[in-house]
Scaffold this motif. Structure first.
Motif, mmCIF file in Angstrom:
data_model
loop_
_atom_site.group_PDB
_atom_site.id
_atom_site.type_symbol
_atom_site.label_atom_id
_atom_site.label_comp_id
_atom_site.label_asym_id
_atom_site.label_seq_id
_atom_site.Cartn_x
_atom_site.Cartn_y
_atom_site.Cartn_z
ATOM 1 N N HIS A 26 0.844 -1.207 0.000
ATOM 2 C CA HIS A 26 0.000 0.000 0.000
ATOM 3 C C HIS A 26 0.874 1.250 0.000
ATOM 4 N N HIS A 56 -6.219 0.417 -1.161
ATOM 5 C CA HIS A 56 -7.645 0.199 -0.913
ATOM 6 C C HIS A 56 -8.475 1.166 -1.761
ATOM 7 N N ASP A 264 1.515 -7.079 2.655
ATOM 8 C CA ASP A 264 0.559 -6.076 3.139
ATOM 9 C C ASP A 264 1.316 -4.921 3.791
ATOM 10 N N HIS A 266 2.511 -1.418 4.776
ATOM 11 C CA HIS A 266 1.884 -0.093 4.885
ATOM 12 C C HIS A 266 2.900 0.948 5.356
#
Ligand code: AMP
Ligand code: ZN
Ligand code: FE
Ligand code: FE
Length: 303
Positions: A26, A56, A264, A266
């Motif tokens: 992300h 997202h 994942d 971030h």
């Protein structure tokens, strides 16, 4: 060249490992802390051969990431992560290799982001009623141009002094079912899969292990999603135990599903997860991407 902050993240691994990729990252286009350019730079520093940018509800970071990837000779898989209805919570779907400019996708994602604003305002009103001094303008400022959500509200709560840490904010107030929680507008799994596939994506069920299902129900869910067009599962994931990974890899093999894998990442928004190696032991070999590409070629889809 670096548009985002690299620190206070840990410095990346110093010795690049070859043949390793990360298909779940992300950027600031959603709730990550690195800009798309800084994310790609970090991936290159870590010695990764490819990453997928799956913000997202948005593909807004893809063009910048692609430009940076060309500069760093790194392969960038364009994607996004969508939430979908699942019982009282949600499941997540990754669309890999989608067309970031697909008009139908852009319209649907735009509607999701608009719905997010309404939902965020409800959460903030609840927080104000609980005594928090927080306003939506601050949250929007923290989010920059990204899809605005609870991580940004959590950050604003920390900055206002109402909670100590972002995790406190989730635990005490805005976590699912918390006092200031409000549900997010999401698609049904069938709609989300249809939308992603219409934009040319290969669709993966993200982090199945986070659904905490018994193996039989998990398999039934995956069968149902395959009925809607699901292509594969993210068997390799930072928070999966070795046993979960093995079970999901075996399930994928048995059902002829594609396997995906990623951290994942971030950035400092999730400091315990590092790009390319998750909690330290994650390894996604580039054979995973080769297999995804091979399946897409069989399906007549571009890679
Ligand atoms: P939103 O899309 O606005 O509902 O925000 C979802 C994001 O909030 C997730 O991707 C997580 O990063 C974070 N999140 C959700 N629940 C929790 C939790 N209980 N603890 C910490 N972070 C959470
Ligand atoms: Zn996130
Ligand atoms: Fe997710
Ligand atoms: Fe994610």
């Amino acid at each position: 060249m670096f548009k985002g902050r690299i620190y206070p993240l840990r410095p990346p691994r110093t010795s690049p490992i070859s043949g390793v990729i990360d298909l779940h990252a992300h950027s600031t286009a959603s709730d990550g802390s690195l800009s798309p350019t800084a994310l790609v730079a970090r991936a290159a520093e870590c010695g990764l051969g490819a990453i997928a940018l799956v913000d997202h509800d948005t593909t807004a970071g893809v063009a910048e990431a692609q430009a940076a990837a060309a500069e760093f000779s790194l392969e960038l898989v364009p994607g996004c992560e969508l939430s979908a209805e699942f019982g009282t919570g949600e499941l997540h779907l990754l669309g890999l290799y989608l067309d970031p400019l697909s008009p139908a996708l852009a319209q649907a994602l735009g509607e999701l982001r608009t719905a997010r604003h309404a939902r965020n305002r409800i959460i903030i009103d609840k927080l104000k009623a609980l005594g928090a001094r927080i306003d939506y303008e601050t949250v929007l400022r923290l989010a920059g141009d990204g899809a605005v959500g609870r991580p940004h509200i959590a950050q604003a709560l920390v900055e206002s002094g109402f909670v100590q840490t972002r995790q406190d904010a989730f635990n005490r107030l805005i976590g699912n079912g918390g006092k200031a929680y409000a549900p997010k507008t999401v698609f049904s799994p069938a709609e989300a899969i249809r939308l992603l596939k219409a934009a040319g994506a290969s669709v993966m069920l993200a982090h199945p292990g986070l659904l905490h299902m018994a193996p039989k129900s998990e398999e039934a869910l995956i069968d149902e999603l395959v009925g809607h067009g699901l292509d594969g599962i993210e068997a390799i994931y930072s928070e999966h135990t070795p046993a979960q990974t093995d079970r999901l890899l075996a399930l994928a093999r048995r059902k002829g599903l594609i396997v995906s894998g990623g951290s994942d990442f971030h950035g400092s928004a999730k400091p315990h997860i590092e790009l390319g190696c998750g909690r330290g032991s994650l390894t996604v070999p580039d054979a995973v991407l080769d297999a995804i590409k091979a399946r897409r070629r069989e399906q007549g889809l571009p890679v």
